[in-house]
Design a protein around this motif. Structure first.
Motif, mmCIF file in Angstrom:
data_model
loop_
_atom_site.group_PDB
_atom_site.id
_atom_site.type_symbol
_atom_site.label_atom_id
_atom_site.label_comp_id
_atom_site.label_asym_id
_atom_site.label_seq_id
_atom_site.Cartn_x
_atom_site.Cartn_y
_atom_site.Cartn_z
ATOM 1 N N UNK A 47 0.564 -1.207 0.025
ATOM 2 C CA UNK A 47 0.075 -0.061 -0.141
ATOM 3 C C UNK A 47 0.882 1.171 -0.120
ATOM 4 N N UNK A 48 0.921 2.130 -1.115
ATOM 5 C CA UNK A 48 1.433 3.259 -1.071
ATOM 6 C C UNK A 48 0.661 4.483 -0.387
ATOM 7 N N UNK A 49 1.086 4.992 0.452
ATOM 8 C CA UNK A 49 0.462 5.925 1.245
ATOM 9 C C UNK A 49 1.267 7.332 1.327
ATOM 10 N N UNK A 50 0.449 8.336 1.048
ATOM 11 C CA UNK A 50 1.174 9.830 0.889
ATOM 12 C C UNK A 50 1.423 10.067 2.415
ATOM 13 N N UNK A 51 2.496 10.693 3.043
ATOM 14 C CA UNK A 51 2.683 10.936 4.342
ATOM 15 C C UNK A 51 1.901 12.091 4.633
ATOM 16 N N UNK A 54 -5.008 13.241 4.141
ATOM 17 C CA UNK A 54 -5.933 12.827 5.110
ATOM 18 C C UNK A 54 -7.026 11.943 4.375
ATOM 19 N N UNK A 55 -7.730 11.041 4.884
ATOM 20 C CA UNK A 55 -8.791 10.540 4.373
ATOM 21 C C UNK A 55 -8.609 9.330 3.403
ATOM 22 N N UNK A 56 -7.318 8.883 3.330
ATOM 23 C CA UNK A 56 -6.995 8.001 2.547
ATOM 24 C C UNK A 56 -7.048 8.227 1.032
ATOM 25 N N UNK A 57 -6.992 9.469 0.673
ATOM 26 C CA UNK A 57 -7.094 9.894 -0.527
ATOM 27 C C UNK A 57 -5.753 9.546 -1.471
ATOM 28 N N UNK A 58 -4.757 9.732 -0.536
ATOM 29 C CA UNK A 58 -3.499 9.512 -1.253
ATOM 30 C C UNK A 58 -2.864 7.829 -1.220
ATOM 31 N N UNK A 59 -3.964 6.910 -0.903
ATOM 32 C CA UNK A 59 -3.540 5.432 -0.757
ATOM 33 C C UNK A 59 -3.659 4.878 -2.174
ATOM 34 N N UNK A 60 -2.579 3.823 -2.509
ATOM 35 C CA UNK A 60 -2.777 3.316 -3.755
ATOM 36 C C UNK A 60 -2.378 1.792 -3.527
ATOM 37 N N UNK A 68 3.067 -5.411 -12.753
ATOM 38 C CA UNK A 68 1.816 -5.405 -12.877
ATOM 39 C C UNK A 68 0.930 -4.561 -11.999
ATOM 40 N N UNK A 69 1.812 -3.851 -10.907
ATOM 41 C CA UNK A 69 1.039 -2.958 -10.256
ATOM 42 C C UNK A 69 1.520 -1.651 -10.675
ATOM 43 N N UNK A 70 2.188 -1.359 -11.506
ATOM 44 C CA UNK A 70 2.829 -0.045 -12.200
ATOM 45 C C UNK A 70 3.198 0.831 -10.978
ATOM 46 N N UNK A 71 3.845 0.406 -10.433
ATOM 47 C CA UNK A 71 4.462 1.387 -9.171
ATOM 48 C C UNK A 71 4.859 2.815 -9.485
ATOM 49 N N UNK A 72 5.476 3.121 -10.469
ATOM 50 C CA UNK A 72 5.545 4.596 -10.876
ATOM 51 C C UNK A 72 4.409 5.436 -10.725
ATOM 52 N N UNK A 73 3.537 4.938 -11.810
ATOM 53 C CA UNK A 73 2.228 5.769 -11.743
ATOM 54 C C UNK A 73 1.448 5.840 -10.453
ATOM 55 N N UNK A 74 1.533 4.689 -9.577
ATOM 56 C CA UNK A 74 0.898 4.631 -8.215
ATOM 57 C C UNK A 74 1.519 5.718 -7.466
#
Length: 80
Positions: A47-51, A54-60, A68-74
């Motif tokens: 789970x990528x999470x913005x530091x 809030x509200x989980x909007x930055x979670x990918x 397959x998960x395209x880490x750079x775009x996430x």
């Protein structure tokens, strides 16, 4: 309470105190390459999470390997 207001500082304080938590980075990641190293060490799914924010909007979710998960775009999406 002040420490718990920052996700990064809260995680570092929990690690220092020996409190168990979900594996991941102990601080912010500066690049996709750094995120790839952490992902390889903890395994998938990740789970990528913005530091900030809030509200989980930055979670990918990255459910599989790097391709397959395209880490750079996430990572870019989590920063928004």
């Amino acid at each position: 309470m002040e420490l718990m207001g920052s996700k990064t500082r809260a995680r570092q304080a929990m690690q220092k105190a020996g409190i168990p938590f979900v594996p991941g980075s102990a601080g912010g990641l500066a690049s996709v390459a750094e995120a790839e190293k952490v992902a390889a060490s903890v395994g998938y799914p990740i789970m990528l999470k913005a530091a900030a924010g809030g509200g989980g909007k930055g979670m990918r979710l990255g459910a599989h390997g790097l391709r397959s998960c395209d880490l750079p775009s996430k990572a870019r999406a989590a920063r928004r």
